[in-house]
Design a protein around this motif. Structure first.
Motif, mmCIF file in Angstrom:
data_model
loop_
_atom_site.group_PDB
_atom_site.id
_atom_site.type_symbol
_atom_site.label_atom_id
_atom_site.label_comp_id
_atom_site.label_asym_id
_atom_site.label_seq_id
_atom_site.Cartn_x
_atom_site.Cartn_y
_atom_site.Cartn_z
ATOM 1 N N GLU A 77 0.553 -0.859 0.357
ATOM 2 C CA GLU A 77 0.289 -0.168 0.370
ATOM 3 C C GLU A 77 1.257 0.901 -0.206
ATOM 4 N N GLU A 78 0.647 2.285 -0.512
ATOM 5 C CA GLU A 78 1.355 3.951 -0.364
ATOM 6 C C GLU A 78 0.484 4.019 0.229
ATOM 7 N N LEU A 79 0.635 4.791 1.061
ATOM 8 C CA LEU A 79 0.362 5.750 2.626
ATOM 9 C C LEU A 79 0.953 7.069 2.352
ATOM 10 N N THR A 80 0.570 7.724 3.797
ATOM 11 C CA THR A 80 0.416 9.198 4.160
ATOM 12 C C THR A 80 -0.041 9.309 4.978
ATOM 13 N N LEU A 81 1.360 9.795 6.105
ATOM 14 C CA LEU A 81 0.410 11.027 6.890
ATOM 15 C C LEU A 81 -0.499 12.098 6.189
ATOM 16 N N ARG A 82 -1.299 11.859 7.265
ATOM 17 C CA ARG A 82 -2.308 13.324 6.357
ATOM 18 C C ARG A 82 -2.242 14.468 7.024
ATOM 19 N N PRO A 83 -2.144 15.445 6.238
ATOM 20 C CA PRO A 83 -0.877 16.847 5.972
ATOM 21 C C PRO A 83 -2.363 17.764 5.935
ATOM 22 N N GLU A 84 -3.683 17.492 5.856
ATOM 23 C CA GLU A 84 -4.953 18.334 6.301
ATOM 24 C C GLU A 84 -6.221 17.420 6.398
ATOM 25 N N GLY A 85 -7.078 17.732 7.055
ATOM 26 C CA GLY A 85 -8.690 16.943 7.576
ATOM 27 C C GLY A 85 -10.020 17.327 6.739
ATOM 28 N N THR A 86 -9.626 18.082 5.658
ATOM 29 C CA THR A 86 -11.167 17.714 4.934
ATOM 30 C C THR A 86 -11.016 16.658 4.515
ATOM 31 N N ALA A 87 -10.060 16.133 3.366
ATOM 32 C CA ALA A 87 -9.826 15.105 2.047
ATOM 33 C C ALA A 87 -10.231 13.987 3.224
ATOM 34 N N SER A 88 -10.012 13.799 4.612
ATOM 35 C CA SER A 88 -9.938 12.349 5.479
ATOM 36 C C SER A 88 -11.801 12.703 5.627
ATOM 37 N N CYS A 89 -12.207 13.987 6.372
ATOM 38 C CA CYS A 89 -13.572 13.758 6.654
ATOM 39 C C CYS A 89 -14.894 13.605 5.461
ATOM 40 N N VAL A 90 -14.265 13.539 4.116
ATOM 41 C CA VAL A 90 -14.732 13.815 3.087
ATOM 42 C C VAL A 90 -14.886 12.413 2.706
ATOM 43 N N ARG A 91 -13.492 12.009 2.678
ATOM 44 C CA ARG A 91 -13.698 10.356 2.530
ATOM 45 C C ARG A 91 -14.379 9.171 3.708
ATOM 46 N N ALA A 92 -14.364 9.499 4.854
ATOM 47 C CA ALA A 92 -15.454 9.690 5.497
ATOM 48 C C ALA A 92 -16.479 9.313 5.068
ATOM 49 N N ALA A 93 -17.183 10.406 5.412
ATOM 50 C CA ALA A 93 -18.906 10.730 5.092
ATOM 51 C C ALA A 93 -19.273 9.662 3.670
ATOM 52 N N ILE A 94 -18.344 9.762 2.737
ATOM 53 C CA ILE A 94 -18.485 8.532 2.113
ATOM 54 C C ILE A 94 -18.167 7.168 1.985
ATOM 55 N N GLU A 95 -17.092 6.817 2.490
ATOM 56 C CA GLU A 95 -17.621 4.928 2.925
ATOM 57 C C GLU A 95 -18.281 5.275 4.126
ATOM 58 N N HIS A 96 -18.918 5.447 4.701
ATOM 59 C CA HIS A 96 -19.618 5.228 5.726
ATOM 60 C C HIS A 96 -20.967 5.684 5.630
ATOM 61 N N ASN A 97 -21.173 6.591 4.156
ATOM 62 C CA ASN A 97 -22.720 7.519 3.496
ATOM 63 C C ASN A 97 -23.305 7.910 5.500
ATOM 64 N N LEU A 98 -22.341 9.039 5.423
ATOM 65 C CA LEU A 98 -23.172 10.297 6.530
ATOM 66 C C LEU A 98 -23.856 11.117 5.871
ATOM 67 N N LEU A 99 -24.330 11.112 5.212
ATOM 68 C CA LEU A 99 -24.999 12.068 4.672
ATOM 69 C C LEU A 99 -26.173 11.339 4.131
ATOM 70 N N TYR A 100 -26.770 9.852 3.901
ATOM 71 C CA TYR A 100 -27.683 9.556 3.895
ATOM 72 C C TYR A 100 -29.249 9.997 4.857
ATOM 73 N N ASP A 101 -29.244 10.492 5.243
ATOM 74 C CA ASP A 101 -30.905 10.655 6.254
ATOM 75 C C ASP A 101 -30.453 12.708 6.253
ATOM 76 N N GLY A 102 -29.020 13.004 5.296
ATOM 77 C CA GLY A 102 -29.468 15.038 5.193
ATOM 78 C C GLY A 102 -28.071 14.983 5.305
ATOM 79 N N PRO A 103 -27.795 16.766 5.679
ATOM 80 C CA PRO A 103 -26.100 17.095 5.835
ATOM 81 C C PRO A 103 -25.998 16.864 7.630
ATOM 82 N N LYS A 104 -25.335 17.338 7.583
ATOM 83 C CA LYS A 104 -23.828 17.067 8.843
ATOM 84 C C LYS A 104 -22.971 18.409 9.077
ATOM 85 N N ARG A 105 -23.072 18.537 9.803
ATOM 86 C CA ARG A 105 -21.940 19.438 10.512
ATOM 87 C C ARG A 105 -21.433 19.161 11.484
ATOM 88 N N LEU A 106 -19.764 18.597 11.049
ATOM 89 C CA LEU A 106 -19.012 18.282 12.257
ATOM 90 C C LEU A 106 -17.688 18.922 12.310
#
Length: 426
Positions: A77-106
């Motif tokens: 695997e090609e891995l990276t220590l996170r340089p910022e948080g937005t990309a990780s947060c959006v990745r998590a929202a997609i992976e776990h379908n966080l917006l299935y019931d509407g917008p979220k404030r995180l």
């Protein structure tokens, strides 16, 4: 004798005295975010390298020069220590379908990593708090995040932080501007430095951020992105400005403000302090409506910010807002055979009752223990000697005011201590 090992340059220890300020800062930030309805999310420190290449952009400084990346041979695997948080947060929202019931404030917080030359306000391990509003398309949430920041600066007691705003329009509008900008830069290529020439075709907007005076002269006559912004984008920006005016938040328009990440569109903003020198941006953010689709998710709008903990804490220090170190309520001394176990139980019971208690450790006579009790800053010394042990009692001696020592039954120690502390407070 072997040489001592020191921390990696640019990755700093936070020692106890300074940690008190960090804790006060963190409590204030988290409390503010939660009052505004943002809920905590926690993402891994390590992510697939492809996440940041795709989200941030191949030709950005972060991806080109600053990421800590490696190949995990065990798992290929090609891995990276996170340089910022937005990309990780959006990745998590997609992976776990966080917006299935509407917008979220995180919101999230923690260390980020960038491999760059350490200097004041810029470190290889640095800390951020981020807030992301996912699924909201209007300028009202852009304004909400900016006003949240303004209120937070007041709660932190930091002053002199100014807001710069811009709109960078839609991707189609930026594409038209990009074509004309490249033509302008090519016509002035002889006046560009090596870095600007390298960015000319890959990331020409970043040329406008150059600190080289000659390149700045070229940038000053470059086509302005605001002239390419259409009615819809302009309407979004006008709505944001009206809401900020309603909230009493002042700002200036900076048409050269573009931010350094490829995922932004429409609103971009920075909060800047002149008290920090070159690293004056304490918070930055904007809208990233295309990032969900860019990362393989269902299209959804998003807007957010990240604030730099080290820089804001430096401003808190300058403002004299550093909190005093917490002092214990009581210091427990023991002297004589069998008293340690008794004193240990007394201290444990007091802590269970909500008191802050230090118990003497390391032996020593009564006089030396009393000196340590006084040096600890505790307001009351609790003394367990052989007499107290035999009687099932504890002696309480006020350390910060003239009052007689008293002896009470072990069952009444918590009550007696509370009464002494109340008198101390009056």
């Amino acid at each position: 004798m072997s040489s001592s090992i020191q921390a990696v340059r640019g990755m700093n220890d936070v020692l106890p005295d300074e940690a008190q300020l960090w804790l006060a800062f963190e409590r204030t930030v988290q409390g503010c975010l939660e009052r505004w309805g943002y809920r905590n999310i926690r993402m891994p420190l390590v992510e697939p390298t492809a996440l940041f290449r795709r989200a941030i952009g191949e030709s950005t400084d972060i991806v080109e020069k600053e990421m800590y990346s490696w190949r995990d041979e065990l798992n290929a695997e090609e891995l990276t220590l996170r340089p910022e948080g937005t990309a990780s947060c959006v990745r998590a929202a997609i992976e776990h379908n966080l917006l299935y019931d509407g917008p979220k404030r995180l919101w999230y917080g923690g260390p980020m990593y960038r491999h760059e030359r350490p200097q004041k306000g810029r470190y290889r391990q640095f800390h951020q708090y981020g807030a992301e509003a996912l699924g909201f398309a209007g300028p009202d949430v852009d304004a909400e995040l900016i006003v949240l920041c303004a209120r937070l600066w007041a709660e932190l007691g930091v002053e002199g932080i100014r807001l710069e705003l811009n709109t960078i329009g839609s991707s189609e509008e930026r594409a038209r501007h990009r074509a004309d900008l490249i033509r302008h830069l090519q016509a002035n290529e002889a006046r560009l430095d090596a870095d600007a020439k390298r960015r000319l075709h890959t990331n020409p907007l970043r040329v406008l951020d150059s600190k080289n005076p000659m390149v700045q002269e070229v940038a000053a006559t470059a086509p302005s992105l605001v002239d390419y912004v259409g009615d819809a984008s302009r309407g979004h920006f006008d709505g944001l400005k009206r809401l900020l005016a309603t909230a009493g938040v002042g700002f200036s328009i900076n048409p050269r403000l573009v931010r350094g990440l490829d995922y932004y569109n429409l609103t971009v903003f920075e909060w800047i302090s002149d008290a920090l020198g070159a690293q004056g941006t304490v918070c930055g953010g904007g809208r990233y409506d295309g990032l969900f689709a860019q990362l393989g998710g269902k299209p959804a709008p998003g807007v957010g910010f990240a604030l730099g903990c080290e820089r804001l804490i430096a401003l808190m220090k300058d403002s004299g807002r550093a909190p005093a170190a917490p002092l214990p309520d009581a210091y427990v001394l023991q002297q004589g055979e069998g008293t340690l176990e008794y004193a240990f139980a007394v201290a444990d019971a007091l802590r269970a009752a909500g008191h802050s208690v230090l118990q003497h450790a390391g032996g020593g006579g009564f006089k030396s223990q009393m000196k340590k009790a006084d040096a600890s800053g505790a307001r009351v010394a609790l003394i367990v000697g052989e007499d107290e042990l035999r009687a099932g009692e504890v002696s309480l001696k006020p350390l910060r005011r003239a009052e007689a020592q008293q002896r009470v039954a072990r069952a009444r120690v918590a009550q007696a201590l509370a009464e002494m502390l109340r008198k101390e407070g009056n």
